[in-house]
Enzyme design. Sequence first.
Site, short mmCIF file in Angstrom:
data_model
loop_
_atom_site.label_atom_id
_atom_site.label_comp_id
_atom_site.label_asym_id
_atom_site.label_seq_id
_atom_site.Cartn_x
_atom_site.Cartn_y
_atom_site.Cartn_z
N TRP A 183 -17.63 15.15 -5.16
CA TRP A 183 -16.55 15.77 -4.38
C TRP A 183 -15.84 16.82 -5.21
CZ3 TRP A 183 -11.12 15.45 -5.32
CH2 TRP A 183 -10.36 16.18 -4.39
N GLU A 224 -19.67 14.81 -0.56
CA GLU A 224 -18.49 14.50 0.26
C GLU A 224 -17.76 15.75 0.72
OE1 GLU A 224 -15.38 12.39 -1.86
OE2 GLU A 224 -14.63 11.47 -0.02
N LYS A 226 -14.58 17.61 3.13
CA LYS A 226 -13.15 17.37 3.35
C LYS A 226 -12.62 18.46 4.26
CE LYS A 226 -8.99 16.19 0.89
NZ LYS A 226 -8.42 15.59 -0.29
N ASP A 260 -15.88 10.32 4.34
CA ASP A 260 -14.61 9.68 3.97
C ASP A 260 -13.76 9.64 5.23
OD1 ASP A 260 -11.77 9.56 3.20
OD2 ASP A 260 -12.46 9.73 1.14
N HIS A 263 -11.06 12.33 5.85
CA HIS A 263 -11.40 13.73 5.63
C HIS A 263 -11.68 14.54 6.88
CE1 HIS A 263 -12.31 13.45 1.05
NE2 HIS A 263 -11.17 12.89 1.41
N HIS A 287 -16.77 6.41 2.42
CA HIS A 287 -15.53 6.18 1.68
C HIS A 287 -14.55 5.62 2.69
CE1 HIS A 287 -15.52 8.70 -2.27
NE2 HIS A 287 -16.44 7.76 -2.25
N ASP A 295 -4.73 13.00 4.79
CA ASP A 295 -5.60 12.21 3.91
C ASP A 295 -4.73 11.45 2.90
OD1 ASP A 295 -7.91 11.28 2.65
OD2 ASP A 295 -7.99 12.99 1.30
N ASP A 297 -4.68 8.36 1.99
CA ASP A 297 -5.33 7.31 1.21
C ASP A 297 -4.53 6.02 1.14
OD1 ASP A 297 -7.98 8.43 0.09
OD2 ASP A 297 -6.57 10.06 -0.28
N ASP A 327 -11.90 3.97 -0.97
CA ASP A 327 -11.24 5.11 -1.60
C ASP A 327 -9.80 5.18 -1.10
OD1 ASP A 327 -10.55 7.42 -2.88
OD2 ASP A 327 -11.76 8.75 -1.64
C1 RNT Z 1 -10.64 13.18 -2.31
C2 RNT Z 1 -11.89 12.41 -2.14
C3 RNT Z 1 -12.44 11.76 -3.36
C4 RNT Z 1 -11.39 11.15 -4.24
C5 RNT Z 1 -11.92 10.29 -5.35
C6 RNT Z 1 -10.88 10.00 -6.38
O1 RNT Z 1 -10.11 13.61 -1.14
O2 RNT Z 1 -11.74 11.48 -1.13
O3 RNT Z 1 -13.43 10.88 -3.01
O4 RNT Z 1 -10.48 10.39 -3.50
O5 RNT Z 1 -13.03 10.85 -5.88
ZN ZN Z 2 -13.28 10.04 -0.82
#
Ligand code: RNT
Ligand code: ZN
Length: 419
Positions: A183, A224, A226, A260, A263, A287, A295, A297, A327
């Site tokens: 990523w 990955e 986003k 993810d 994302h 993810h 995002d 998290d 994640d």
């Molecule tokens: C960031 C991505 C990525 C990170 C990690 C730390 O938006 O999701 O995967 O969260 O690599």
């Molecule tokens: Zn991620």
Amino acid sequence: MYDVSKGYEAAKEFYAQYGVDVDKAIEICDKIPLSIHCWQGDDVIGFEKSSGSLTGGIQTTGNYPGKARTADELRADLDFAMKYIPGAKKVNLHASYLEADTYVDRNAIEPKHFEKWADWAVSRNLGLDFNPTYFSHPKSENGTLSSADEETRKFWIEHGIRCRRIGQYFADRTGKPCVINHWTPDGDKEFPVDTLGPRLRLKDSYDQIFEATKDVKDVIDGIESKVFGIGLESYTVGSHEFCMGYVMSKNIDHIIMTLDTGHYHPTEVVSAKLGAVFAFSNEVLLHVSRPVRWDSDHVVAFDDETRAIMEELVRLGKLEHTYIATDFFDASINRTVAWITGLRNVRKAILSALLQPVGMMKETEAKGDFSGRLAIVQEFKAAPFAMVWDHYCRKTNAGVGLEWLEEARKYEKDVLSKR
Ligand code: RNT
Ligand code: ZN
């Protein structure tokens, strides 16, 4: 504590009515490896000997005491959390979690810097996954693999190459394939005039990384995408279209998409994408996270979307073809509680998805009985999977119900609060 066995027996009877074999579901569920992200334990900082802070458009918020300050502390916290996460597990490291006496730059990392992690994993029969760290570095401020500056781009290509070699080292040491997630945060706060150039460079960088490490055999590479990062709101080089295009055009088994759950635009869901991705790809890396308006998290919840993802994987017959990684990074609560809660939720969603009469659902649909399909699918949303979950947690010694929470409070008092 209520009578877990009684609950399990009753649930077993309930599911048997629909031809669902509860023990078989537990057996399958238990074998699916969950890749636990190490970075929840220290707010995505890592152990490089630099005064770096988290950059790349991602952010942790909160300052809850007790985060891991060394790799030994992080491993101890992971050991603690893993006791209460039932089922097969892997640990997912970032390149920035290396161990060395002096500062080692990203283009100089080697397997030896991860030897202690590998020893630890081997002694616990754990697999290791890996991530190049294309952020939180002075050279990542103006793009990494897509940088217009050739020196900078070369630096990050070298980082990617070294990461794939470390992945092979992990696979050799653990005897389990290593899943690497690539990523890059590369993007722009404003709309660039040239939106194609950076993408052609990113594409070329990935090509160079894979070309230079053709001998690496036991590594799977997720790419990955986003939608945007903080400070990079208008343009993302590795957008969904870019990453999907890259993976599909390569058409090489080890290069797969990483989806993810945080994302995408807020009304887009990963559960709705899987059926399309699997039309072109045999495997996917997930993810699992929880976006709240962006995002953010947050810790994975046992919510509709997490459940829908696992239901989709079971219905598609793709559970065993999906690498499931977590994640999230919440710095506002006890970090071991964050891990345990989030990972248990993922596992619980897998189990509840496996406890559904998929055959019956499919037959009903194939007959064109859409009224029946709706009724069956809805009925199972409230089926007594929690009783089976408790039985599974007891069987695996992972703590029934909230049993583990007391232990986590104790660990906080005895260990975390002393940091
Ligand atoms: C960031 C991505 C990525 C990170 C990690 C730390 O938006 O999701 O995967 O969260 O690599
Ligand atoms: Zn991620």
